[in-house]
Design an enzyme around this catalytic site. Structure first.
Site, PDB file in Angstrom:
ATOM      1  CB  SER A   9      -0.874   0.019   1.248  1.00 37.59           C
ATOM      2  OG  SER A   9      -1.371   1.336   1.436  1.00 37.59           O
ATOM      3  CG  HIS A  34      -3.743  -1.634  -1.731  1.00 32.30           C
ATOM      4  ND1 HIS A  34      -4.856  -2.372  -2.060  1.00 32.30           N
ATOM      5  CD2 HIS A  34      -4.121  -0.831  -0.699  1.00 32.30           C
ATOM      6  CE1 HIS A  34      -5.856  -2.054  -1.257  1.00 32.30           C
ATOM      7  NE2 HIS A  34      -5.446  -1.105  -0.419  1.00 32.30           N
ATOM      8  CG  ASP A  36      -4.961   2.376   0.783  1.00 32.10           C
ATOM      9  OD1 ASP A  36      -5.927   1.594   0.642  1.00 32.10           O
ATOM     10  OD2 ASP A  36      -3.879   2.036   1.273  1.00 32.10           O
ATOM     11  CG  MET A  38      -8.108   7.178   2.197  1.00 29.51           C
ATOM     12  SD  MET A  38      -7.261   7.240   3.787  1.00 29.51           S
ATOM     13  CE  MET A  38      -6.463   5.648   3.810  1.00 29.51           C
ATOM     14  CG  HIS A  67      -9.131   0.119  -0.611  1.00 30.63           C
ATOM     15  ND1 HIS A  67      -8.515  -0.046   0.615  1.00 30.63           N
ATOM     16  CD2 HIS A  67     -10.471   0.081  -0.352  1.00 30.63           C
ATOM     17  CE1 HIS A  67      -9.426  -0.172   1.562  1.00 30.63           C
ATOM     18  NE2 HIS A  67     -10.624  -0.083   1.004  1.00 30.63           N
ATOM     19  CG  MET A  69     -11.121   3.256   1.890  1.00 36.72           C
ATOM     20  SD  MET A  69      -9.575   3.246   2.811  1.00 36.72           S
ATOM     21  CE  MET A  69      -8.423   3.315   1.470  1.00 36.72           C
ATOM     22  CG  MET A 138     -11.495  -2.584   5.026  1.00 34.97           C
ATOM     23  SD  MET A 138      -9.961  -2.248   4.154  1.00 34.97           S
ATOM     24  CE  MET A 138      -9.003  -1.410   5.415  1.00 34.97           C
ATOM     25  N   GLY A 143      -8.746   4.225   6.888  1.00 32.53           N
ATOM     26  CA  GLY A 143      -8.440   5.639   7.034  1.00 32.53           C
ATOM     27  C   GLY A 143      -6.968   5.915   7.298  1.00 32.53           C
ATOM     28  CG  PHE A 144      -5.707   6.944   9.994  1.00 32.85           C
ATOM     29  CD1 PHE A 144      -5.215   8.199   9.661  1.00 32.85           C
ATOM     30  CD2 PHE A 144      -7.013   6.840  10.468  1.00 32.85           C
ATOM     31  CE1 PHE A 144      -6.010   9.333   9.819  1.00 32.85           C
ATOM     32  CE2 PHE A 144      -7.809   7.963  10.632  1.00 32.85           C
ATOM     33  CZ  PHE A 144      -7.309   9.216  10.303  1.00 32.85           C
ATOM     34  CG  ASP A 174      -6.104  -2.789   3.110  1.00 32.65           C
ATOM     35  OD1 ASP A 174      -5.041  -2.510   3.693  1.00 32.65           O
ATOM     36  OD2 ASP A 174      -6.704  -1.998   2.344  1.00 32.65           O
ATOM     37  N   GLY A 196       1.236  -2.080   4.100  1.00 30.19           N
ATOM     38  CA  GLY A 196       1.806  -0.741   3.972  1.00 30.19           C
ATOM     39  C   GLY A 196       3.067  -0.625   4.800  1.00 30.19           C
TER      40      GLY A 196
HETATM   41  C1  DX5 Z   1      -6.226   1.639   5.475  1.00 30.71           C
HETATM   42  C2  DX5 Z   1      -5.703   1.248   4.111  1.00 30.71           C
HETATM   43  C3  DX5 Z   1      -4.604   0.258   4.128  1.00 30.71           C
HETATM   44  C4  DX5 Z   1      -3.396   0.692   4.876  1.00 30.71           C
HETATM   45  C5  DX5 Z   1      -2.624  -0.522   5.285  1.00 30.71           C
HETATM   46  O1  DX5 Z   1      -7.332   2.460   5.306  1.00 30.71           O
HETATM   47  O2  DX5 Z   1      -6.747   0.737   3.326  1.00 30.71           O
HETATM   48  O3  DX5 Z   1      -4.270  -0.125   2.809  1.00 30.71           O
HETATM   49  O4  DX5 Z   1      -2.570   1.530   4.155  1.00 30.71           O
HETATM   50  O5  DX5 Z   1      -1.539  -0.094   6.036  1.00 30.71           O
HETATM   51  P1  DX5 Z   1      -0.827  -1.013   7.096  1.00 30.71           P
HETATM   52  O6  DX5 Z   1      -0.294  -2.208   6.347  1.00 30.71           O
HETATM   53  O7  DX5 Z   1       0.251  -0.141   7.634  1.00 30.71           O
HETATM   54  O8  DX5 Z   1      -1.850  -1.398   8.107  1.00 30.71           O
HETATM   55 ZN    ZN Z   2      -6.345  -0.282   1.302  1.00 31.11          ZN
END
Ligand code: DX5
Ligand code: ZN
Length: 222
Positions: A9, A34, A36, A38, A67, A69, A138, A143-144, A174, A196
């Site tokens: 990610s 990947h 993300d 948002m 992805h 969001m 998930m 979000g983070f 994820d 990530g």
């Molecule tokens: C969260 C994201 C993930 C996130 C994963 O909202 O969808 O893709 O970046 O990060 P790690 O692997 O650090 O949990």
């Molecule tokens: Zn993601």
């Protein structure tokens, strides 16, 4: 399990040199990239959208796994496809017409994904199983990056794999994926892992390669 896909990610990468970071994880041997997206509405954070995806599309020929969001994914599906997304995943929680949304993604020539927040039951998948190419489970609240893995999703993954009844559909997981958490989700039926923080540490192609390999090694005997 030899063919588990690893999808770094880019949320955990250095956005100041995003194209370079994508090139680096590509060279380090990842399978998918990947992305993300948002919107600051569905999730309390804001990242990037189609123009940035388009700008970095040339950095890798690997599958771009978008992805979304976002609260209103339908409005921009075609824009994401034109920007270079190969997989477009929407959240079940925001799709009033999930069947239609998934069909539209396929009509654009992309693989259609549906994502479930940690609290969302797999029941909403039951009547769209033939419209879906990927289920993104998930394992943190979206979000983070850098959050801790929520173990109750393991049972959900197993239920989804059973529900899929042999269909060739990826289950991607994820959030909080590390060499420690990966084995349980793969054993339950996951075929793709987003990571990530566990991948983007060390800041070099060599460290990214080791980080990816550590996740692969953790699931290779399953
Ligand atoms: C969260 C994201 C993930 C996130 C994963 O909202 O969808 O893709 O970046 O990060 P790690 O692997 O650090 O949990
Ligand atoms: Zn993601």
């Amino acid at each position: 399990m030899a063919d588990v896909k690893i999808a770094p990610s880019v949320l955990a990468s250095d956005f100041g040199k995003l194209a370079e970071e994508i090139r680096a994880v590509d060279q380090a041997g990842c399978d998918w990239i990947h992305l993300d997206v948002m919107d600051g509405h569905f999730v309390p954070n804001l990242t990037f959208g189609p123009p940035i995806i388009q700008a970095v599309r040339g950095a890798s020929e690997k599958i771009f796994d978008a992805h979304l969001m976002v609260s209103n994914p339908d409005r921009l599906l075609e824009t994401y496809q034109k920007a270079g997304a190969d997989i477009i995943t929407v959240h079940a929680e925001v799709c009033d017409h999930l069947d239609r949304t998934l069909s539209q993604i396929r009509e654009l020539g992309c693989r259609a994904g549906v994502s479930l927040n940690p609290h969302t039951s797999e029941d909403c998948l039951r009547y769209v199983l033939d419209r879906v190419d990927l289920v993104l489970v998930m394992s943190v609240n979206p979000g983070f990056g850098g959050q801790s893995f929520i173990p109750t999703v393991v049972e959900k993954i197993a239920r989804i794999r059973e529900m899929l009844d042999g269909r060739d559909v990826d289950i991607e997981v994820d959030g909080g994926i590390t060499p420690e958490t990966a084995p349980a989700v793969v054993a339950a039926g996951a075929t793709a892992l987003v990571a990530g923080s566990a991948v983007f540490k060390g800041g070099s192609v060599d460290s990214y390669r080791q980080n990816i390999q550590a996740i692969r090694d953790s699931v290779k005997d399953l």
